[in-house]
Design a protein around this motif. Structure first.
Motif, PDB file in Angstrom:
ATOM      1  N   TRP A 388      -8.167 -11.039   2.885  1.00 28.18           N
ATOM      2  CA  TRP A 388      -6.868 -10.982   3.563  1.00 28.18           C
ATOM      3  C   TRP A 388      -6.196 -12.336   3.692  1.00 28.18           C
ATOM      4  O   TRP A 388      -5.012 -12.418   4.060  1.00 28.18           O
ATOM      5  N   MET A 396       1.620  -8.373   0.851  1.00 26.91           N
ATOM      6  CA  MET A 396       1.569  -6.900   0.881  1.00 26.91           C
ATOM      7  C   MET A 396       1.974  -6.355   2.244  1.00 26.91           C
ATOM      8  O   MET A 396       2.592  -5.295   2.334  1.00 26.91           O
ATOM      9  N   LEU A 401       5.234   1.285   1.314  1.00 27.83           N
ATOM     10  CA  LEU A 401       4.188   2.112   0.700  1.00 27.83           C
ATOM     11  C   LEU A 401       4.425   2.290  -0.794  1.00 27.83           C
ATOM     12  O   LEU A 401       3.472   2.282  -1.582  1.00 27.83           O
ATOM     13  N   ILE A 404       3.588  -0.847  -2.873  1.00 25.75           N
ATOM     14  CA  ILE A 404       2.129  -1.052  -2.929  1.00 25.75           C
ATOM     15  C   ILE A 404       1.495  -0.017  -3.842  1.00 25.75           C
ATOM     16  O   ILE A 404       0.644  -0.326  -4.683  1.00 25.75           O
ATOM     17  N   ALA A 405       1.939   1.228  -3.692  1.00 27.02           N
ATOM     18  CA  ALA A 405       1.393   2.294  -4.534  1.00 27.02           C
ATOM     19  C   ALA A 405       1.620   1.985  -6.010  1.00 27.02           C
ATOM     20  O   ALA A 405       0.726   2.172  -6.849  1.00 27.02           O
ATOM     21  N   VAL A 408      -0.888  -0.571  -7.182  1.00 24.09           N
ATOM     22  CA  VAL A 408      -2.241  -0.028  -7.345  1.00 24.09           C
ATOM     23  C   VAL A 408      -2.346   0.728  -8.662  1.00 24.09           C
ATOM     24  O   VAL A 408      -3.307   0.562  -9.425  1.00 24.09           O
ATOM     25  N   ILE A 413      -6.177  -0.596  -9.627  1.00 23.43           N
ATOM     26  CA  ILE A 413      -7.085  -1.088  -8.572  1.00 23.43           C
ATOM     27  C   ILE A 413      -8.072  -0.006  -8.142  1.00 23.43           C
ATOM     28  O   ILE A 413      -7.674   1.124  -7.861  1.00 23.43           O
ATOM     29  N   PRO A 415     -11.174  -0.277  -5.475  1.00 25.16           N
ATOM     30  CA  PRO A 415     -11.963  -1.187  -4.632  1.00 25.16           C
ATOM     31  C   PRO A 415     -13.457  -0.898  -4.741  1.00 25.16           C
ATOM     32  O   PRO A 415     -13.859   0.257  -4.831  1.00 25.16           O
ATOM     33  N   ARG A 418     -18.479  -3.198  -0.254  1.00 24.08           N
ATOM     34  CA  ARG A 418     -19.468  -4.251  -0.065  1.00 24.08           C
ATOM     35  C   ARG A 418     -20.250  -3.996   1.212  1.00 24.08           C
ATOM     36  O   ARG A 418     -19.715  -3.448   2.172  1.00 24.08           O
TER      37      ARG A 418
ATOM     38  N   ALA B 153      -6.699   1.539   6.288  1.00 27.39           N
ATOM     39  CA  ALA B 153      -5.764   0.454   6.624  1.00 27.39           C
ATOM     40  C   ALA B 153      -6.473  -0.710   7.300  1.00 27.39           C
ATOM     41  O   ALA B 153      -5.985  -1.841   7.264  1.00 27.39           O
ATOM     42  N   ASP B 157     -11.248  -5.246   3.047  1.00 26.57           N
ATOM     43  CA  ASP B 157     -10.793  -5.501   1.682  1.00 26.57           C
ATOM     44  C   ASP B 157      -9.337  -5.054   1.543  1.00 26.57           C
ATOM     45  O   ASP B 157      -9.028  -3.864   1.669  1.00 26.57           O
ATOM     46  N   PRO B 158      -8.413  -5.979   1.266  1.00 32.33           N
ATOM     47  CA  PRO B 158      -7.000  -5.575   1.178  1.00 32.33           C
ATOM     48  C   PRO B 158      -6.741  -4.564   0.063  1.00 32.33           C
ATOM     49  O   PRO B 158      -5.761  -3.814   0.139  1.00 32.33           O
ATOM     50  N   ASP B 159      -7.600  -4.498  -0.935  1.00 34.57           N
ATOM     51  CA  ASP B 159      -7.415  -3.501  -1.987  1.00 34.57           C
ATOM     52  C   ASP B 159      -7.560  -2.087  -1.442  1.00 34.57           C
ATOM     53  O   ASP B 159      -6.958  -1.147  -1.965  1.00 34.57           O
ATOM     54  N   VAL B 160      -8.389  -1.934  -0.413  1.00 34.90           N
ATOM     55  CA  VAL B 160      -8.523  -0.593   0.170  1.00 34.90           C
ATOM     56  C   VAL B 160      -7.264  -0.240   0.960  1.00 34.90           C
ATOM     57  O   VAL B 160      -6.807   0.900   0.940  1.00 34.90           O
ATOM     58  N   PHE B 161      -6.717  -1.220   1.646  1.00 36.52           N
ATOM     59  CA  PHE B 161      -5.413  -1.019   2.307  1.00 36.52           C
ATOM     60  C   PHE B 161      -4.392  -0.547   1.263  1.00 36.52           C
ATOM     61  O   PHE B 161      -3.678   0.438   1.476  1.00 36.52           O
ATOM     62  N   ALA B 162      -4.358  -1.240   0.150  1.00 39.03           N
ATOM     63  CA  ALA B 162      -3.384  -0.909  -0.897  1.00 39.03           C
ATOM     64  C   ALA B 162      -3.638   0.494  -1.443  1.00 39.03           C
ATOM     65  O   ALA B 162      -2.711   1.305  -1.595  1.00 39.03           O
ATOM     66  N   TYR B 163      -4.876   0.787  -1.732  1.00 40.20           N
ATOM     67  CA  TYR B 163      -5.227   2.098  -2.264  1.00 40.20           C
ATOM     68  C   TYR B 163      -4.817   3.195  -1.272  1.00 40.20           C
ATOM     69  O   TYR B 163      -4.288   4.246  -1.654  1.00 40.20           O
ATOM     70  N   ALA B 165      -2.485   3.008   0.971  1.00 39.98           N
ATOM     71  CA  ALA B 165      -1.022   3.117   0.944  1.00 39.98           C
ATOM     72  C   ALA B 165      -0.585   4.016  -0.206  1.00 39.98           C
ATOM     73  O   ALA B 165       0.312   4.860  -0.059  1.00 39.98           O
ATOM     74  N   GLY B 166      -1.248   3.834  -1.343  1.00 40.95           N
ATOM     75  CA  GLY B 166      -0.913   4.666  -2.502  1.00 40.95           C
ATOM     76  C   GLY B 166      -1.164   6.142  -2.228  1.00 40.95           C
ATOM     77  O   GLY B 166      -0.352   7.003  -2.584  1.00 40.95           O
ATOM     78  N   VAL B 168      -1.304   7.668   0.759  1.00 38.64           N
ATOM     79  CA  VAL B 168      -0.406   8.184   1.790  1.00 38.64           C
ATOM     80  C   VAL B 168       0.987   8.399   1.211  1.00 38.64           C
ATOM     81  O   VAL B 168       1.660   9.386   1.535  1.00 38.64           O
ATOM     82  N   LYS B 169       1.382   7.506   0.348  1.00 37.60           N
ATOM     83  CA  LYS B 169       2.708   7.682  -0.279  1.00 37.60           C
ATOM     84  C   LYS B 169       2.786   9.029  -0.993  1.00 37.60           C
ATOM     85  O   LYS B 169       3.714   9.813  -0.781  1.00 37.60           O
ATOM     86  N   PHE B 210       0.436  -0.727   8.944  1.00 39.95           N
ATOM     87  CA  PHE B 210       0.363   0.445   8.060  1.00 39.95           C
ATOM     88  C   PHE B 210       1.193   1.583   8.642  1.00 39.95           C
ATOM     89  O   PHE B 210       1.951   2.247   7.927  1.00 39.95           O
TER      90      PHE B 210
END
Ligand SMILES: [Co+2]
Ligand SMILES: [Co+2]
Ligand SMILES: [Co+2]
Ligand SMILES: [Co+2]
Ligand SMILES: [Co+2]
Ligand SMILES: [Co+2]
Ligand SMILES: [Co+2]
Ligand SMILES: [Co+2]
Lengths: 433, 433, 433, 433
Positions: A388, A396, A401, A404-405, A408, A413, A415, A418, B153, B157-163, B165-166, B168-169, B210
């Protein structure tokens, strides 16, 4: 000098290897840590009510403690104060706390109660000065008397609201007079038993207005301390409005008080709300409303407020970890809102219960400070969120939305999870506790 | 037409004396009450997930249901939709609800998942039109896939936030396309397992942002429905940020969303938070954020989300009493977020569990409406607070603690407690249930 | 040798000051205490199921662990065993435990499942011999497969009883073949979901008879180990018959088995029953049925079986205090019935979670032994009951109410309460933890 | 005649359509059901303690009730009895129950307490005879006085054991003198606060011997009633030995008392133990120790004993279903161990709380009887277990694991799960409630 604690020596620090029951093994008030004494870090306070005003009853049994000061006269109130300050001298903690009802007998009218409070605060003020013990906070007892059975500020009867205002006014005056560093509100009767007879919206509006009045009066009299609210979920009411930190935060926002009021967070009340103590502390810190703590321990398997003395080092250490991360205490401190088990009848129990609690808290505080100094826990946390810190991630947060979508999908992307490493972090904590 | 429900007749209203297991005894959709049909008052919806996507597992056992549509192909997804709409026809309720993951197999990428969702919403749209069943709300499953194990959200990992968002969109797009009347967010993974690895403040900030994005996207696409948040205290996370209504209210205020977002309140989640269902409903109404309900039942003695079908009339009646007092449903409705016990294997169990739940809700709603029409409960409440209606009491709310205190002392006010009459009010409720 | 744990060193004792994450700081297997090694006092065992067979699911999410041995073939079962024994080598604990379902893929018939079990126990036997790891106990999984959804021995269908008998028979055979020191029964599905469809009396009678059969078969085959029952109150069933130690004791008495069966007591199950772990241990010891422990930790604020790794030293010490007072382990031991949190994805998490748990247990055991050696706690207890040691008090136990009453009146006995000294004893414990 | 209940009419049956608050709508004592009157089926009793001796305190507040008979004189005790019998007349229930401490002021010595009890039982006996109200059971208060703070029979001090024996002796005498149909023991202080100061084994041995003495004394004096034990899990002790029915059963077996002692089962105590009321009833029936019930209601979300009046029809019906299946009451009955909420101040609250509770119980009993008469629920249960009625299944119960295993393999048995039909059975129950 009374003879209640006769033959009990003052408790002094002797170090971890001491086997003297009447010594601190970990609480060394003068010990310096990061440029400040342990006394100033921990700011221990003793609660007048549990130690001096509670007779030992439970829902199935009456008084077990037989104290020479029990009774309703001013003379007995002064005797109680004498014994209390003798305990403060023996234990050597810097602060104490009270409700009005702890220190003075109830009067026949509000005026008489107020006048007795004034007389007793004169007396307490002299004792404070003589001994150096200070007032961490004062508060009003708006729950014991039957007039409060249906609430104080939230009572269906406006006269009870008025009466409560009268009490809080003289308690704030008394707190200021005694140099109190905070004024606390606890809403045990501000809630309801059954929704069938309750106008929840109206009651909450009255509670909000009452708290605004408290803040207004603070400014009017120039009280410099903090106004604190102590959350609790249930008991004595079925539901109390100040359920937990997050609930109180919403309440403060609703009534425009989030910049004026902070939290006094009790371990046991956190547990009863389904949280850990450290959760409530971290939540308050994150919302900017952390103030002070009521340290005690709640039995995890009962649904009532056991107010036991703290004794579990790992738990205490994690709580102080959050306190230190929140910046430590300013006006707040560690108030032992803890009472003897009702079978612990002897004066020595009163002394040693506190001494043991001081020790486990000092040890926990030092462990927490060492964990922070070590840095491994914070480093692990920082690393977990490092993604972040990138410019792209921060950007971002300003997007929509759909943008960002689209990214992705365009970048494909996916993820990769971890490890959260919970057990390794728990192992790490165990190195310090 | 599939043969999954073969030989099961459409459920019709036969009145309270019917002993036909396949009849409604209380739910009469066309029955008028206060100028509106019961169908329009109750707005029943069926949850796609529990009835069609859940295999029957629990923490110690795997799949018990053997459904012909279980599997990961689009053909099976269509078969599942066929069976679902057959159930909707048999039961005759006006609405249903879904997560994306209920109606389409997960794709290898976000793009493929979205594209499958689009294909399935075409199919569902045709079925909606043919049968007249409507979409109460859509939502996104941001908790099952392992990518969400540490949050959506609020993921480190910001990629999960992005995913997220995708997802939800496209779910909001799908909801709008199918005429959904609300869009719901449920934050099962938005919380934490251990504070040791969690940046609570950062996570909450991301969750707030989010939710702002969701509201912004709603306005961008002109979605006319309501945005709803469904609170729950714990499980699957140890602690979820959307703990209860009061907590979510504070969160909405913090992020400036209290005018944009309302609550979807589930019975079982209220219980898990230590509240009654009616408490959560009354709280949301008092804060102006009541939206919709997830009707089910939680075992009071387990700490997990049992999602049983409602069956206790007095409890259901008290819940609808608060719904009606809150103005009834506008975009919201009664979604049965309820699942069969894992031993209830037969297709007929699926039908009759819902039929029984419809009946207890219809009966509860009518009881609640009758209580309100009777007026005795509201009259008792009004009388209890009548003191506050006086000009003097209202004026007091504008005064300060000192003014009020002076008046109490001057007038010698000593409030006299009055009975809360809880048992008499409980008796009154029992006249209607 | 697999490469699952590659680069992870064997964990060795380095002493309390070590900061090496891959070292024991407290568990020193060879260290002698009261004439016995710590290894022999603690008798650590690892549970095959949590570490090697659990995919990481929870009620709202699926598999998070991606292990190369997941799947249903015998080759994968052997790979799993290879990895398991590598972990045993790295950790160096003397024992392990299994269910049949952990070590072999389910067969299409009972005969095939048995035959696969025989094949796998050949393989495990070779590994045991090669490495020196021993079997603490075996048990049968009578809960995962859907055939057990309504119980095993208590199933309404006698064929399930029969099938369960078949499984338990081959599991007892396998346990004996591998030199197992105990055989355990856990009745997760022996209970009910709803009393509406349950014949509680009949089910308990079948459970009693089943347990008699197990004991009879033990004697028939000459199995020398102990038969153990593991109590648990609820989840997966709403109510399980083996609720807690006291309940199981009554059950054993009812079916004449109190001389044949002992308890395997799990920390988390004690908590879920509303008890402390030490309560269950003390109760079993007082009833003469203490056998073995499943060491783990249950979140106090959830109602489900969290099976976390133990990490709280004071709690662990008090548990071992009761174990030692009960005479220590004979056939029993400390089985870590603990699983990684589902976010702890990495092989190293598996190793270090166990290593940390070994350490906290070793430290707790030593603290408990030191408390007993110190003797102050036992002396305080003895002193509290000293009145009962008099001849007069013992004689009273042989008298009748009327004789005793007459004596009280004649002698004017009025007992004087004495302090229970709880806080002082808690302080004392804190000197050792 | 006192004027406490003046202007309150006797409550008479007026039928379900009555809107008269002072009428029974369902409890019609003379109504015949299966050849017995409702009065004789239900055997209602009123608890002296909650209605006449409890001042309304809770853990945060004192007395709310102001009753003219509060105080410690014999005159006030007689006034209390007068008012009590006036309430019994108004309500018309056949039975009542007491502790010694409810009906007489504590004496300075055991002898004086006994003598006061004798005087009061003379007085109560005259009132019983005059009015026709009978004694369902008597019991001893061994928990309120501080002498019992560490237990009665389980006290570390043998003098407390002796004193308790003295009290129980005169309470049994008094119960016999007044024609009581049972004698009850409730072990609120028989348990422990902390295991640190407790010799659990010794305490349980003393409790067992004490109960044997009670049984011996019963036979000595020729008391014809039943000896009942009332289980409860916690509060006032942290842990009470009489945790629940299954625990007490094991205790009775341990001390050879299972043929002499039965259970008095309280709804609220069942809940606090993690059970449903009907579970405890079914368990006692299956063990042959069902005796009597304490009817009330516990808040599901508090951990303390709320003792509220019952008001939930479906729950009450399911409880009476088990009572009827257990053969109904013989010496036992329905004792309302229920207290007013502390805000319910008025005499009329006392009357109407009981009237409402009588009504919900009568309605529940009739619903239960109708369900049994209907037979569908029992038929479904019988059908579910029908497989066990075969000769082959019964024969299997006499075989060994190996024989059974061989048959399963030989016949290739693979059981096919059948639906448990929980929701359908819940729907069925709802047809009657
Ligand atoms: Co506090
Ligand atoms: Co508290
Ligand atoms: Co829901
Ligand atoms: Co739910
Ligand atoms: Co276990
Ligand atoms: Co477990
Ligand atoms: Co009772
Ligand atoms: Co009770």
């Amino acid at each position: 000098m009374t003879d209640f604690f006769k033959d009990i020596p003052e408790i002094a620090y002797e170090g971890p290897d001491s086997t003297n029951e009447f010594a601190y093994r970990h609480y060394n008030p003068a010990e310096m840590l990061n440029g400040k004494s342990m006394e100033d870090h921990l700011r221990f306070a003793i609660a007048y009510w549990h130690s001096f005003a509670w007779p030992g009853g439970d829902p199935f049994g009456g008084q077990t403690f037989e104290r020479p000061w029990f009774g309703d006269t001013m003379d007995l109130a002064r005797l109680k104060a004498d014994v209390a300050f003798e305990m403060f001298r023996i234990l050597g903690q810097p602060f104490y706390c009270w409700h009005d009802a702890d220190v003075r007998p109830e009067g026949a009218t509000l005026a008489e109660s107020r006048s007795r409070m004034e007389e007793m605060t004169d007396y307490l003020g002299q004792k404070q000065e003589a001994q150096g013990t200070r007032l961490l906070w004062g508060t009003a007892n708006l729950f014991t008397n039957r007039r409060f059975m249906a609430g104080a500020a939230t009572n269906p009867d406006p006269d009870v609201f008025a009466y409560s205002a009268g009490i809080v006014k003289y308690c704030m005056d008394a707190t200021q007079k005694l140099g109190g560093e905070n004024y606390v509100l606890w809403g045990g009767r501000e809630g309801y038993e059954t929704l069938l007879n309750t106008d929840l919206k109206r009651e909450r509006a009255h509670a909000g207005r009452f708290l605004q009045m408290v803040v207004e009066y603070k400014h009017k009299i120039g009280f410099k301390g903090a106004i604190l609210v102590e959350p609790k979920p249930q008991e004595p009411s079925k539901h109390q409005y100040d359920y937990d930190v997050a609930t109180v935060y919403g309440f403060l926002k609703e009534f425009g008080l989030e910049g004026e009021v902070k939290m006094n967070i009790e371990q046991g009340h956190a547990i009863l709300a389904g949280h850990s103590f450290e959760h409530e502390l971290a939540m308050a810190a994150s919302l900017g409303i952390f103030g002070s703590i009521d340290m005690n321990r709640n039995d995890y398997q009962s649904g009532w407020d056991t107010d036991q003395f703290p004794n579990n080092l790992p738990e205490v250490a994690l709580a102080y970890y959050e306190v230190i991360k929140a910046g430590g205490f300013t006006t707040g401190g560690t108030n032992f809102d803890a009472k003897l088990r009702r079978q612990s009848l002897d004066p020595v129990d009163l002394i040693l219960a506190h001494a043991g609690a001081f020790d486990v808290c000092a040890r926990g505080y030092k462990a927490a400070a060492a964990m922070l100094a070590d840095g491994a826990l914070e480093a692990a946390r920082a690393q977990r969120y490092a993604g972040w810190d990138s410019a792209e991630a921060q950007a971002m947060l300003g997007q929509g939305l759909d943008e960002i979508a689209a990214r992705v999908e365009a970048e494909g992307i996916e993820p990769e999870p971890r490890s959260g490493r919970q057990e390794r972090l728990e192992n790490l904590v165990n190195r310090f506790t």
